[in-house]
Write an enzyme that holds these catalytic residues in place. Structure first.
Site, PDB file in Angstrom:
ATOM      1  CE1 TYR A   1      -4.910   1.127   0.375  1.00 15.97           C
ATOM      2  CE2 TYR A   1      -3.548   2.775   1.024  1.00 15.97           C
ATOM      3  CZ  TYR A   1      -4.753   2.134   1.085  1.00 15.97           C
ATOM      4  OH  TYR A   1      -5.498   3.651   0.620  1.00 15.97           O
TER       5      TYR A   1
ATOM      6  CE1 TYR B   1      -5.630   4.599  -2.220  1.00 15.61           C
ATOM      7  CE2 TYR B   1      -6.863   6.691  -2.276  1.00 15.61           C
ATOM      8  CZ  TYR B   1      -5.633   5.984  -1.307  1.00 15.61           C
ATOM      9  OH  TYR B   1      -6.149   5.480  -0.341  1.00 15.61           O
TER      10      TYR B   1
END
Length: 384
Positions: free
Chosen positions: A284, A334
């Site tokens: 992440y 994203y």
């Protein structure tokens, strides 16, 4: 703790993945994005909406709930659904919970999705009332994720001598990966000079330290390992899935330790592997620093050594641990965690094209490491 779910290992699989295009302005609703991604994932698996008996998503008031998506696709009476409140911290927990539902026989085919118009509409701020600490932060102008993560990044720099160039290497390496990814929003290669000359956002973060607010959706089809073996694509088994982790830096007084450090032993124990068994990692990357701290906390290098580790080329496509092979949130786009899982699936199926890691058999995919919200989640996936 790890013994609780050992029998869950490899019982379920990801059988299909689907995307919408990633853009700065989708021109459609989040409901439309969700439906398009779900249909694409089902087609990838060789299934239709008639095969779906479960839906799962996470959101912070910025997506389409299963109660809307189901009827839009003709799924009127799902056996199971999950509408999880939360951001990137819970992205992998959604898949984990769907897999548990399938393993328990509650549902047979669950589609997990995330749809978001983060660029053309807005994402931040809708959930502010649910975070009590914001009442103490907002009067000082301290409430946006770049500001919050900047404090942890600075602590790492002070304690371990981490340099701006170490953050920059994450951005440069991932952009090189994105150049091989036709889906990526940002494909033009960048140099270290480009990184160092990009404008400040919240020191020590520059523009190229920050992920891309994106319009798009991504979906994953979860079913039993046995059923997945008979479908269209190579199944990717869910070997380990963990969520929780707590706020370890609060208990240790060390802001350079994330909740991933607490979660990692449980995750590895459940999957029966260790850091040395991971062939590719999708970590992440809301900010460059989150990659560094997780490389340490998931055990790929010692505490404080992530900067030199990435500078050595270890996380490049031809390195010992290729990281964010699609370009990550910094360069692909994203979609709040789910596109990391989808990329891990592509790598393990062997269909990632020019960015394929040869011989990839085991992958780690992680969620937001638990700095802003007191939780994280992660998956270990294996080629079936």
């Amino acid at each position: 703790m790890a013994k609780r779910l050992l029998d869950f290992r490899d019982r379920t699989a990801i059988a299909g993945v689907g995307y919408t295009p990633f853009s700065k302005d989708s021109g459609v609703s989040t409901l439309t994005l969700a439906c398009r991604a779900i249909l694409a994932a089902l087609d990838d698996a060789g299934l239709t909406a008639d095969d779906v008996d479960g839906l799962a998503t996470h959101r912070v008031g910025d997506s389409a709930a299963p109660s809307l998506v189901g009827p839009a696709l003709g799924i009127d009476d799902p056996a199971w659904h999950l509408d999880q409140f939360g951001g990137g911290s819970v992205s992998h927990a959604v898949v984990a919970q769907a897999a548990l539902a399938v393993a328990a026989g509650v549902a047979e085919t669950v589609v997990c999705y995330r749809a978001i118009n983060a660029r053309s509409e807005f994402r931040m701020g809708r959930a502010a009332g649910t975070s009590p600490e914001l009442q103490y932060q907002t009067p000082y102008g301290y409430f946006a994720p770049p500001q919050q993560y900047a404090m942890f990044a600075r602590a790492h720099m002070v304690k371990y001598g981490t340099k701006p160039e170490h953050f920059g290497q994450v951005a440069v390496t991932q952009r090189a990966n994105a150049a091989k990814n036709p889906r990526a929003l940002m494909r033009t290669p960048i140099t270290m000079d480009d990184y160092l000359s990009s404008r400040w956002i919240a020191e020590p973060f520059r523009l190229l330290d920050c992920c891309l607010e994106t319009d798009g959706a991504c979906a994953l089809v979860i079913t039993t390992a046995e059923r997945a073996a008979g479908l269209r694509r190579t199944p990717v088994l869910i070997s380990g899935a963990a969520w929780g982790g707590g706020m370890s830096f609060l208990s240790t007084d060390d802001p350079t330790v994330s909740a991933a450090a607490t979660l990692a032993p449980r995750l590895y124990g459940q999957a029966g592997v260790g850091p040395g068994d991971i062939d590719v990692a999708q970590i992440y990357d809301c900010f460059t620093y989150s990659v560094l701290v997780q490389l340490e906390d998931y055990g790929f290098c010692a505490k404080g050594e992530a900067g030199p580790y990435v500078a050595s080329g270890a996380t490049a496509l031809d390195g010992e641990l290729p990281v964010n092979t699609h370009g990550g949130f910094l360069s692909e786009g994203y979609v709040h965690g789910v596109n990391h899982i989808a990329e891990a699936v592509s790598q393990l199926r062997g269909d990632a094209g020019d960015r394929q890691v040869p011989g990839a058999e085991v992958a780690l995919s992680t969620a937001q490491p638990g700095y802003i919200l007191p939780a994280t989640s992660a998956l270990i996936l294996r080629r079936g």
